[in-house]
Design a protein around this motif. Structure first.
Motif, PDB file in Angstrom:
ATOM      1  N   ALA A 636      49.951 -18.180  35.733  1.00  0.00           N
ATOM      2  CA  ALA A 636      50.336 -17.593  34.512  1.00  0.00           C
ATOM      3  C   ALA A 636      52.073 -16.980  35.171  1.00  0.00           C
ATOM      4  O   ALA A 636      51.746 -16.049  35.663  1.00  0.00           O
ATOM      5  N   GLU A 637      53.605 -17.559  34.690  1.00  0.00           N
ATOM      6  CA  GLU A 637      54.456 -17.047  35.408  1.00  0.00           C
ATOM      7  C   GLU A 637      55.477 -15.774  34.258  1.00  0.00           C
ATOM      8  O   GLU A 637      55.200 -16.629  32.756  1.00  0.00           O
ATOM      9  N   HIS A 643      52.122  -3.177  30.955  1.00  0.00           N
ATOM     10  CA  HIS A 643      50.809  -3.581  29.776  1.00  0.00           C
ATOM     11  C   HIS A 643      50.917  -4.877  30.036  1.00  0.00           C
ATOM     12  O   HIS A 643      50.041  -5.769  28.444  1.00  0.00           O
ATOM     13  N   LEU A 644      52.111  -5.979  30.926  1.00  0.00           N
ATOM     14  CA  LEU A 644      51.589  -6.999  30.756  1.00  0.00           C
ATOM     15  C   LEU A 644      50.129  -7.848  30.894  1.00  0.00           C
ATOM     16  O   LEU A 644      49.654  -8.365  30.585  1.00  0.00           O
ATOM     17  N   LEU A 645      49.475  -7.138  32.015  1.00  0.00           N
ATOM     18  CA  LEU A 645      47.997  -7.723  32.329  1.00  0.00           C
ATOM     19  C   LEU A 645      47.356  -7.393  31.434  1.00  0.00           C
ATOM     20  O   LEU A 645      46.781  -7.703  31.219  1.00  0.00           O
ATOM     21  N   ALA A 646      47.660  -6.032  30.881  1.00  0.00           N
ATOM     22  CA  ALA A 646      46.453  -5.720  29.986  1.00  0.00           C
ATOM     23  C   ALA A 646      46.345  -6.696  28.079  1.00  0.00           C
ATOM     24  O   ALA A 646      45.280  -6.822  27.505  1.00  0.00           O
ATOM     25  N   ASP A 647      47.925  -7.415  28.302  1.00  0.00           N
ATOM     26  CA  ASP A 647      48.255  -7.951  26.687  1.00  0.00           C
ATOM     27  C   ASP A 647      48.139  -9.607  27.377  1.00  0.00           C
ATOM     28  O   ASP A 647      47.164 -10.413  26.380  1.00  0.00           O
ATOM     29  N   LEU A 648      47.936 -10.303  28.841  1.00  0.00           N
ATOM     30  CA  LEU A 648      47.247 -11.504  28.900  1.00  0.00           C
ATOM     31  C   LEU A 648      45.927 -11.462  28.658  1.00  0.00           C
ATOM     32  O   LEU A 648      45.219 -12.559  28.460  1.00  0.00           O
ATOM     33  N   HIS A 674      50.861 -14.139  37.667  1.00  0.00           N
ATOM     34  CA  HIS A 674      49.423 -13.690  37.786  1.00  0.00           C
ATOM     35  C   HIS A 674      48.504 -15.582  37.760  1.00  0.00           C
ATOM     36  O   HIS A 674      48.462 -15.796  37.498  1.00  0.00           O
ATOM     37  N   THR A 675      46.732 -15.343  38.529  1.00  0.00           N
ATOM     38  CA  THR A 675      46.419 -16.379  38.979  1.00  0.00           C
ATOM     39  C   THR A 675      44.796 -15.860  38.013  1.00  0.00           C
ATOM     40  O   THR A 675      44.066 -14.880  38.505  1.00  0.00           O
ATOM     41  N   TYR A 676      44.657 -16.164  37.683  1.00  0.00           N
ATOM     42  CA  TYR A 676      43.472 -16.279  36.885  1.00  0.00           C
ATOM     43  C   TYR A 676      41.682 -16.883  36.623  1.00  0.00           C
ATOM     44  O   TYR A 676      42.328 -18.474  37.283  1.00  0.00           O
ATOM     45  N   THR A 677      41.028 -17.194  37.664  1.00  0.00           N
ATOM     46  CA  THR A 677      39.606 -17.925  37.570  1.00  0.00           C
ATOM     47  C   THR A 677      38.990 -17.495  36.744  1.00  0.00           C
ATOM     48  O   THR A 677      38.408 -16.288  35.982  1.00  0.00           O
ATOM     49  N   ALA A 692      47.444 -19.633  24.049  1.00  0.00           N
ATOM     50  CA  ALA A 692      47.755 -18.524  23.355  1.00  0.00           C
ATOM     51  C   ALA A 692      48.581 -17.841  24.506  1.00  0.00           C
ATOM     52  O   ALA A 692      48.681 -16.400  24.389  1.00  0.00           O
ATOM     53  N   MET A 693      48.080 -18.010  26.054  1.00  0.00           N
ATOM     54  CA  MET A 693      48.494 -17.149  27.218  1.00  0.00           C
ATOM     55  C   MET A 693      49.767 -17.762  26.697  1.00  0.00           C
ATOM     56  O   MET A 693      50.528 -16.528  26.748  1.00  0.00           O
ATOM     57  N   ARG A 694      50.694 -18.570  26.856  1.00  0.00           N
ATOM     58  CA  ARG A 694      52.044 -18.753  26.599  1.00  0.00           C
ATOM     59  C   ARG A 694      52.600 -17.713  25.182  1.00  0.00           C
ATOM     60  O   ARG A 694      53.727 -17.676  25.052  1.00  0.00           O
ATOM     61  N   ASP A 695      51.817 -17.604  24.601  1.00  0.00           N
ATOM     62  CA  ASP A 695      52.060 -16.857  23.207  1.00  0.00           C
ATOM     63  C   ASP A 695      52.934 -15.230  23.691  1.00  0.00           C
ATOM     64  O   ASP A 695      52.803 -14.428  22.461  1.00  0.00           O
ATOM     65  N   VAL A 696      52.048 -15.253  24.865  1.00  0.00           N
ATOM     66  CA  VAL A 696      51.724 -12.949  24.913  1.00  0.00           C
ATOM     67  C   VAL A 696      54.114 -13.004  25.692  1.00  0.00           C
ATOM     68  O   VAL A 696      54.265 -13.822  26.325  1.00  0.00           O
ATOM     69  N   PRO A 697      54.365 -12.162  25.000  1.00  0.00           N
ATOM     70  CA  PRO A 697      55.773 -11.651  24.985  1.00  0.00           C
ATOM     71  C   PRO A 697      55.663 -11.244  26.691  1.00  0.00           C
ATOM     72  O   PRO A 697      54.771 -11.474  27.152  1.00  0.00           O
TER      73      PRO A 697
END
Length: 713
Positions: A636-637, A643-648, A674-677, A692-697
């Motif tokens: 995710a770029e 609070h971006l990490l918390a929102d994601l 952010h790299t998520y497995t 859903a992840m792209r919709d996070v402001p």
């Protein structure tokens, strides 16, 4: 009450060696003072003391009604009678001189009427209500706009708060500032009786505030003389040296400008172009600047040639002839007709070289352009009457006018009026005003809807955000400049298209301005808004996401799976960590050490390297098993914000997806990766999860991660 007086010893443009303006000679204020002492004239004729004002006014407005000027002079003279300037001159000489300056610039009757009365409310028993009753609402507004605030009420803040009041009034009627500029010019001309320290203080305010305002309002005739007067007070030695340079040039008698002007007249006459070619000597400050830039000065450096024509098209015709018959200096060409300056100025600028090496600067403009170039907003008259002619009622007073759609209120003034409202105290306003006025160039950027936004040169996306949204710009999380994603600190260029990306969230999770934004904010509006927020939140913005590592550190990031059964009996199947394939990805497999078969996506660079290394592919397919689990790595770029990490992670959890591990790279240029497995129960749910992840402001892209293949594979 202004107490300055005429002082023959005061250095200024009237001293020997200084360039004089062509045209009407300067009026003898002592003679005007003696005329004023004679008292008002009979009502059937104008007083002799304002005869010069009338003459100058009629030159620009032959049909102007003079009766308001008559009544204004009678009131001003009687109310100021007995008041003297420090030089001993009757005080009425000051409003007369200020009014003459404006009359020579072409100001209309309402402005001149207010100019005659501009000190009456401040220094006499005349009230604003009396001015309003006798001369109308507009005259009263102009007089009130230039009336100083009392020191007894404001103390040391009186001067800056007077300027704030005056600027607000100018926002509704630019004629307020026209009167103030003429008032300051006359006071600067007569500053010699003041103590040196007071002269210096007034000169510095003139340099920092009044001269930039004259430049922005396009009143070059006042600006250039104010520059010379300030130069004489603040830099007397350099002023004297510049005077000596001008005197030495005059003594040489080498009038190359006159020779070139005559050549140009012949060229234009032969081409059938009707044009005036005039010599415009540089004022002292201009000569000083050229001298510092070029070193030794030649004859043509002491002036420029001005070519005046009737129509816009003739300007380009003149330019073509000059560039054909003389050698043009291409780097000196500027077209301020097609693209006018922000202060209404229009002209073609060029330079031509003679065979002897002399380079002459040439300005080409119409007569109307020249009028505006010299007098700026003063030349536009009353901006609130459709015809441009003054509206007067039957009593001769200025009456109510039409709808106020002032075309002369430029973008810089609108921005100044906006930020001054937010300035928390007088000191902040005063220092910020000087900083703002020191920015001497403006750029225009465009919103995505095509509307223009004026900003000072060097402005960033942060400035654009606050110019467009005010305090709501705290929610800005990024921008696109000319269609490309850009950091908020990106410096904008003239003509850029800017799309500001705003967070739509409310409440505690809404984004906040960063202290780092102050490093990119050039406009007062942005700086004041950011500082005000930081002052109200001394704890500062809430902590941003941890940079090097994520708060999650679960099982190994190398996923395993049983739902891919390969064509090799007894082999252990492992999904490659470099591409984390999930159904329905096309996959391939390769045997690696330890009897393990690694499954890759077909498009994975790791699979390509194995093929090129000669590894044999193993047949693989997705098995249809209940309760199977699928792991995938997503990148995710986003723009950095609190609070971006918390929102994601919340968005991921709401999709019913487990996070195996997460890493966050340190922010760079206001952006973060952010790299998520992740572990999914339904592979078909992957696209919905990414949406859903792209919709996070703040998140502008989500995709499948591509890592380097692990050595064990």
């Amino acid at each position: 009450m202004s107490a300055e007086a005429t002082n023959p010893a005061t250095p200024g443009p009237l001293m020997p060696g200084a360039p004089r303006r062509r045209g009407r000679p300067r009026i003898d204020l002592r003679r005007l003072g003696r005329a004023a002492l004679l008292g008002p004239a009979a009502r059937d004729r104008l007083p002799d003391a304002i005869g010069h004002v009338v003459e100058a006014h009629r030159a620009h407005h032959p049909q102007a009604r003079l009766e308001p000027l008559h009544r204004a002079y009678v009131l001003a003279e009687s109310s100021h009678r007995g008041q003297m300037r420090k030089s001993g001159e009757p005080y009425i000489t000051h409003p007369l001189a200020v009014t003459l300056i404006l009359a020579e610039l072409g100001a209309e009757t309402t402005t001149l009427t207010a100019s005659l009365l501009h000190d009456t409310v401040e220094d006499t028993d005349v009230t604003l209500d009396q001015v309003r009753r006798e001369f109308g609402t507009e005259v009263a507004y102009l007089v009130d706009g230039v009336t100083k605030l009392e020191k007894v009420d404001y103390g040391a803040a009186a001067e800056p708060e007077t300027f704030r009041k005056m600027l607000v009034a100018t926002g509704n009627d630019v004629r307020v500032m026209s009167i103030k500029l003429a008032d300051r010019l006359h006071n600067m001309r007569t500053l010699g009786v003041m103590r040196p320290e007071k002269q210096e203080r007034i000169a510095k305010v003139t340099r920092d505030v009044l001269i930039p305002l004259a430049e922005r309002l396009g009143v070059q005739a006042l600006k250039t003389e104010l520059e010379d007067l300030v130069f004489a007070i603040l830099h007397p030695e350099e002023y004297a040296r510049t005077q000596a340079l001008i005197a030495a040039d005059a003594a040489r008698g080498d009038d190359c400008l006159a020779e070139i002007a005559e050549e140009m007249r012949g060229v234009l006459r032969d081409a059938g172009l009707t044009a005036e070619v005039l010599i415009r000597p540089r004022h002292l400050v201009s000569v000083h600047r050229v001298h510092r830039k070029r070193g030794r000065l030649r004859g043509a450096d002491f002036g420029r040639l001005l070519v005046l024509v009737e129509e816009d098209a003739d300007c380009y015709g003149v330019l073509g002839e000059l560039h054909t018959c003389f050698t043009p200096v291409v780097s000196e060409f500027k077209d301020f007709i097609a693209v006018p300056k922000f202060n209404l100025y229009q002209s073609l600028h060029t330079a031509v070289a003679r065979p002897d090496g002399e380079v002459v600067e040439v300005l080409v403009r119409t007569h109307q352009m020249h009028k505006v170039a010299e007098a700026g907003v003063v030349a536009l008259g009353n901006p609130y009457t459709p015809s441009g002619e003054e509206q007067q009622n039957a009593d001769g007073a200025a009456g109510e006018t039409g709808e106020r759609s002032d075309p002369t209120r430029p973008g810089w003034l609108s921005r100044l009026l906006e930020w001054q409202r937010a300035a928390p105290d007088t000191d902040t306003f005063w220092s910020t005003l000087r900083e703002d006025l020191a920015q001497d160039r403006e750029i225009t950027v465009f919103r995505t809807d095509g509307t223009a936004l004026g900003l000072p040169a060097g402005a960033s996306c942060v400035d654009a955000a606050y110019a467009q949204y005010g305090d709501d710009a705290h929610a800005c999380i990024g921008a696109r400049v000319n269609g490309r994603l850009a950091a908020l600190g990106t410096v904008l260029s003239d003509g850029d298209t800017v799309q500001l990306l705003m967070n739509q969230m409310d409440g505690e999770s809404a984004p906040e301005p960063s202290r780092a934004w102050l490093d990119h904010a050039r406009t007062p509006a942005a700086r004041i808004a950011i500082r005000r927020w930081l002052a109200a939140h001394p704890e500062g913005p809430r902590a941003t996401d941890p940079a090097p590592r994520a708060p999650y550190s679960g099982p190994s990031a190398r996923p395993t799976a049983t739902n891919a059964v390969v064509d090799r009996q007894g082999a252990t199947v492992r999904l490659a960590g470099c591409c984390t394939p999930v159904p329905p990805d096309e996959v391939t497999a390769f045997a690696v050490r330890g009897g393990v078969v690694a499954v890759h996506r077909v498009a994975c660079p790791g699979a390509a390297r194995m093929k090129s290394a000669g590894r044999d592919e193993v047949g693989v397919r997705w098995a249809d098993e209940e309760n199977a689990e699928y792991r995938v790595t997503l990148l995710a770029e986003s723009f950095s914000r609190p609070h971006l990490l918390a929102d994601l992670t919340e968005a991921i959890a709401l999709e019913g997806v487990a996070i195996i591990s997460a890493t966050v790279e340190p922010p760079s240029q206001g952006r973060v990766r952010h790299t998520y497995t992740l572990q999914l129960t339904e592979p078909d749910h992957l696209q919905a999860l990414m949406r859903a992840m792209r919709d996070v402001p703040g998140v502008y892209d989500v995709g499948r991660a591509q890592h380097a293949a692990a050595g064990a594979l």
